[in-house]
Design a protein around this motif. Structure first.
Motif, PDB file in Angstrom:
ATOM      1  N   MET A   1       0.848  -1.197   0.000  1.00  0.00           N
ATOM      2  CA  MET A   1       0.000   0.000   0.000  1.00  0.00           C
ATOM      3  C   MET A   1       0.880   1.242   0.000  1.00  0.00           C
ATOM      4  SD  MET A   1      -2.774   1.249   2.846  1.00  0.00           S
ATOM      5  CE  MET A   1      -3.836  -0.158   2.584  1.00  0.00           C
ATOM      6  N   SER A   2       0.670   2.158  -0.960  1.00  0.00           N
ATOM      7  CA  SER A   2       1.430   3.394  -0.982  1.00  0.00           C
ATOM      8  C   SER A   2       0.973   4.281   0.145  1.00  0.00           C
ATOM      9  CB  SER A   2       1.248   4.108  -2.332  1.00  0.00           C
ATOM     10  OG  SER A   2      -0.099   4.447  -2.531  1.00  0.00           O
ATOM     11  N   ASP A   3       1.888   5.133   0.646  1.00  0.00           N
ATOM     12  CA  ASP A   3       1.542   5.879   1.850  1.00  0.00           C
ATOM     13  C   ASP A   3       0.409   6.866   1.638  1.00  0.00           C
ATOM     14  OD1 ASP A   3       4.016   7.567   0.669  1.00  0.00           O
ATOM     15  OD2 ASP A   3       2.765   8.885   1.865  1.00  0.00           O
ATOM     16  N   ASN A   4       0.236   7.379   0.411  1.00  0.00           N
ATOM     17  CA  ASN A   4      -0.816   8.363   0.196  1.00  0.00           C
ATOM     18  C   ASN A   4      -2.196   7.717   0.040  1.00  0.00           C
ATOM     19  OD1 ASN A   4      -0.092   7.291  -2.307  1.00  0.00           O
ATOM     20  ND2 ASN A   4      -0.715   9.133  -3.404  1.00  0.00           N
ATOM     21  N   HIS A   5      -2.257   6.379   0.113  1.00  0.00           N
ATOM     22  CA  HIS A   5      -3.541   5.700   0.116  1.00  0.00           C
ATOM     23  C   HIS A   5      -3.715   4.875   1.390  1.00  0.00           C
ATOM     24  CE1 HIS A   5      -3.016   6.491  -4.251  1.00  0.00           C
ATOM     25  NE2 HIS A   5      -4.307   6.706  -4.177  1.00  0.00           N
ATOM     26  N   ALA A   6      -2.877   5.103   2.370  1.00  0.00           N
ATOM     27  CA  ALA A   6      -2.935   4.326   3.604  1.00  0.00           C
ATOM     28  C   ALA A   6      -4.157   4.723   4.425  1.00  0.00           C
ATOM     29  CB  ALA A   6      -1.667   4.527   4.414  1.00  0.00           C
ATOM     30  N   SER A   7      -4.698   3.756   5.129  1.00  0.00           N
ATOM     31  CA  SER A   7      -5.791   4.045   6.052  1.00  0.00           C
ATOM     32  C   SER A   7      -5.200   4.406   7.411  1.00  0.00           C
ATOM     33  CB  SER A   7      -6.712   2.827   6.188  1.00  0.00           C
ATOM     34  OG  SER A   7      -6.003   1.711   6.669  1.00  0.00           O
ATOM     35  N   VAL A   8      -5.752   5.429   8.015  1.00  0.00           N
ATOM     36  CA  VAL A   8      -5.253   5.941   9.290  1.00  0.00           C
ATOM     37  C   VAL A   8      -6.410   5.996  10.280  1.00  0.00           C
ATOM     38  CG1 VAL A   8      -4.210   7.907  10.483  1.00  0.00           C
ATOM     39  CG2 VAL A   8      -3.456   7.301   8.171  1.00  0.00           C
ATOM     40  N   LEU A   9      -6.168   5.443  11.466  1.00  0.00           N
ATOM     41  CA  LEU A   9      -7.136   5.588  12.555  1.00  0.00           C
ATOM     42  C   LEU A   9      -6.637   6.685  13.481  1.00  0.00           C
ATOM     43  CD1 LEU A   9      -9.547   4.836  14.311  1.00  0.00           C
ATOM     44  CD2 LEU A   9      -8.187   2.956  15.271  1.00  0.00           C
ATOM     45  N   LEU A  10      -7.420   7.745  13.607  1.00  0.00           N
ATOM     46  CA  LEU A  10      -7.091   8.887  14.457  1.00  0.00           C
ATOM     47  C   LEU A  10      -7.946   8.821  15.714  1.00  0.00           C
ATOM     48  CD1 LEU A  10      -5.985  11.744  15.120  1.00  0.00           C
ATOM     49  CD2 LEU A  10      -7.784  12.665  13.623  1.00  0.00           C
ATOM     50  N   VAL A  11      -7.300   8.715  16.867  1.00  0.00           N
ATOM     51  CA  VAL A  11      -8.010   8.665  18.141  1.00  0.00           C
ATOM     52  C   VAL A  11      -7.668   9.933  18.917  1.00  0.00           C
ATOM     53  CG1 VAL A  11      -8.534   7.301  20.178  1.00  0.00           C
ATOM     54  CG2 VAL A  11      -7.744   6.148  18.103  1.00  0.00           C
ATOM     55  N   GLU A  12      -8.622  10.825  19.007  1.00  0.00           N
ATOM     56  CA  GLU A  12      -8.421  12.147  19.600  1.00  0.00           C
ATOM     57  C   GLU A  12      -9.752  12.601  20.197  1.00  0.00           C
ATOM     58  OE1 GLU A  12      -7.718  15.426  21.070  1.00  0.00           O
ATOM     59  OE2 GLU A  12      -5.923  14.855  19.936  1.00  0.00           O
ATOM     60  N   ASP A  13      -9.753  12.983  21.473  1.00  0.00           N
ATOM     61  CA  ASP A  13     -11.005  13.337  22.128  1.00  0.00           C
ATOM     62  C   ASP A  13     -11.461  14.765  21.872  1.00  0.00           C
ATOM     63  OD1 ASP A  13      -8.831  14.206  23.727  1.00  0.00           O
ATOM     64  OD2 ASP A  13     -10.161  14.428  25.452  1.00  0.00           O
ATOM     65  N   ASP A  14     -10.551  15.647  21.497  1.00  0.00           N
ATOM     66  CA  ASP A  14     -10.909  17.036  21.218  1.00  0.00           C
ATOM     67  C   ASP A  14     -11.532  17.108  19.815  1.00  0.00           C
ATOM     68  OD1 ASP A  14     -10.634  19.796  20.175  1.00  0.00           O
ATOM     69  OD2 ASP A  14      -9.621  20.172  22.079  1.00  0.00           O
ATOM     70  N   GLU A  15     -12.820  17.447  19.769  1.00  0.00           N
ATOM     71  CA  GLU A  15     -13.544  17.408  18.489  1.00  0.00           C
ATOM     72  C   GLU A  15     -12.952  18.366  17.465  1.00  0.00           C
ATOM     73  OE1 GLU A  15     -18.094  17.786  16.688  1.00  0.00           O
ATOM     74  OE2 GLU A  15     -17.710  18.101  18.824  1.00  0.00           O
ATOM     75  N   VAL A  16     -12.559  19.551  17.890  1.00  0.00           N
ATOM     76  CA  VAL A  16     -12.005  20.537  16.964  1.00  0.00           C
ATOM     77  C   VAL A  16     -10.710  20.016  16.353  1.00  0.00           C
ATOM     78  CG1 VAL A  16     -11.044  22.853  16.746  1.00  0.00           C
ATOM     79  CG2 VAL A  16     -13.088  22.481  18.152  1.00  0.00           C
ATOM     80  N   ILE A  17      -9.814  19.506  17.194  1.00  0.00           N
ATOM     81  CA  ILE A  17      -8.547  18.969  16.702  1.00  0.00           C
ATOM     82  C   ILE A  17      -8.800  17.753  15.817  1.00  0.00           C
ATOM     83  CG2 ILE A  17      -6.379  17.870  17.372  1.00  0.00           C
ATOM     84  CD1 ILE A  17      -6.408  19.549  19.907  1.00  0.00           C
ATOM     85  N   ARG A  18      -9.708  16.879  16.250  1.00  0.00           N
ATOM     86  CA  ARG A  18      -9.999  15.659  15.493  1.00  0.00           C
ATOM     87  C   ARG A  18     -10.500  15.981  14.090  1.00  0.00           C
ATOM     88  NH1 ARG A  18     -13.183  13.718  18.893  1.00  0.00           N
ATOM     89  NH2 ARG A  18     -15.202  14.048  17.893  1.00  0.00           N
ATOM     90  N   ARG A  19     -11.438  16.896  13.999  1.00  0.00           N
ATOM     91  CA  ARG A  19     -11.986  17.259  12.690  1.00  0.00           C
ATOM     92  C   ARG A  19     -10.931  17.938  11.810  1.00  0.00           C
ATOM     93  NH1 ARG A  19     -17.524  17.370  11.902  1.00  0.00           N
ATOM     94  NH2 ARG A  19     -18.794  16.759  13.714  1.00  0.00           N
ATOM     95  N   ILE A  32      -9.235   8.327   6.404  1.00  0.00           N
ATOM     96  CA  ILE A  32      -9.235   8.552   7.849  1.00  0.00           C
ATOM     97  C   ILE A  32     -10.505   8.008   8.498  1.00  0.00           C
ATOM     98  CG2 ILE A  32      -9.013  10.273   9.680  1.00  0.00           C
ATOM     99  CD1 ILE A  32      -6.603  10.155   7.820  1.00  0.00           C
ATOM    100  N   SER A  33     -10.324   7.253   9.563  1.00  0.00           N
ATOM    101  CA  SER A  33     -11.424   6.930  10.468  1.00  0.00           C
ATOM    102  C   SER A  33     -11.060   7.506  11.832  1.00  0.00           C
ATOM    103  CB  SER A  33     -11.654   5.420  10.560  1.00  0.00           C
ATOM    104  OG  SER A  33     -10.474   4.744  10.944  1.00  0.00           O
ATOM    105  N   THR A  34     -12.066   7.863  12.611  1.00  0.00           N
ATOM    106  CA  THR A  34     -11.784   8.567  13.862  1.00  0.00           C
ATOM    107  C   THR A  34     -12.538   7.946  15.038  1.00  0.00           C
ATOM    108  OG1 THR A  34     -13.585  10.176  13.573  1.00  0.00           O
ATOM    109  CG2 THR A  34     -11.436  10.733  12.616  1.00  0.00           C
ATOM    110  N   ALA A  35     -11.983   8.184  16.212  1.00  0.00           N
ATOM    111  CA  ALA A  35     -12.625   7.792  17.467  1.00  0.00           C
ATOM    112  C   ALA A  35     -12.330   8.874  18.491  1.00  0.00           C
ATOM    113  CB  ALA A  35     -12.107   6.436  17.949  1.00  0.00           C
ATOM    114  N   ALA A  36     -13.279   9.071  19.428  1.00  0.00           N
ATOM    115  CA  ALA A  36     -13.138  10.129  20.427  1.00  0.00           C
ATOM    116  C   ALA A  36     -12.685   9.606  21.779  1.00  0.00           C
ATOM    117  CB  ALA A  36     -14.461  10.880  20.574  1.00  0.00           C
ATOM    118  N   ASP A  37     -12.552   8.284  21.916  1.00  0.00           N
ATOM    119  CA  ASP A  37     -12.082   7.713  23.176  1.00  0.00           C
ATOM    120  C   ASP A  37     -11.323   6.427  22.893  1.00  0.00           C
ATOM    121  OD1 ASP A  37     -13.898   5.213  23.706  1.00  0.00           O
ATOM    122  OD2 ASP A  37     -15.292   6.790  23.109  1.00  0.00           O
TER     123      ASP A  37
END
Length: 225
Positions: A1-19, A32-37
């Motif tokens: 998988m090339s890095d510019n098509h990689a899937s990233v899971l972002l876990v960040e509770d601050d909604e502003v920073i996460r978005r 990007i997939s995200t989680a808040a906790d």
């Protein structure tokens, strides 16, 4: 998988920073997939394992240190941890828990992407073919199969740990200083923290044996022949 098509899971509770981070990384081509906790992050990781995990230290339900430890029980996916600026304890704890690298907040997107690309390159690293396994006492390193065994027991290494060990194995008995290791293993020397090297060496020692990598005080480390 090339890095510019990689899937990233972002876990960040601050909604502003996460978005904001999710939008910025999507512009670079990441999925990007995200989680808040931490617990939601763990569930998402198990159901849809990403190519890279980006997580904050301070998280509700399960903090970043605990999440990192839980994931390292079953996965070697690259982990990049975000820490409050100047909080050395978070940095050390995260690296000891199994994170491959860290970045301080507030996050500079260009530096973040550079660090992510570096981690993804390590995860897809293919070493120069070697004629046979490399033997150091009870330690056997197969550079083609990317397998490391100690007394015939297979050792699970993260991509960073594997690349670090291969770097030592390519120059056994030669002292490698921390800045050289940051350049050749972590792919950066311009913004590197030698604690990353020291703590990764500590983790590697726990897995391959405490006496295999020698500390040369004031200089760096070397792999014993």
């Amino acid at each position: 998988m090339s890095d510019n098509h990689a899937s990233v899971l972002l876990v960040e509770d601050d909604e502003v920073i996460r978005r904001a981070l999710a939008m910025a990384l999507e512009r670079y081509g990441y999925t990007i997939s995200t989680a808040a906790d931490g617990l939601t992050g763990l569930e998402l990781f198990r159901s849809r394992p990403p190519g890279l995990l980006l997580l904050d230290v301070m998280l509700p339900l399960l903090d970043g240190i605990g999440l990192c430890r839980r994931i390292r029980e079953f996965s070697q996916v690259p982990i990049l941890m975000m820490s409050a600026r100047g909080d050395a304890l978070d940095v050390v704890s995260g690296l000891e828990a199994g994170a491959d690298d860290y970045i301080v907040k507030p996050v500079d997107t260009a530096i973040l992407v550079a660090r992510m690309r570096s981690l993804l390159r390590r995860a897809s690293f293919t070493p120069t073919p070697q004629p046979s396994a490399l033997i150091f006492g009870d330690l056997s390193i197969d550079p083609q199969a990317l397998e490391v065994r100690r007394a015939d027991d297979l050792i699970a290494l993260t991509p960073t740990e594997l690349r670090l060990l291969l770097e030592f194995a390519a120059q056994p008995g030669i002292v490698l200083d921390r800045q050289a290791l940051l350049r050749d293993v972590w792919d950066y020397g311009w913004d590197g923290d030698s604690r990353v090297v020291d703590l990764c060496v500590q983790r590697l020692r726990k897995k391959i044996g405490p006496d295999r990598i020698e500390t040369v005080r004031g200089f760096g480390y070397k792999l014993k022949r």
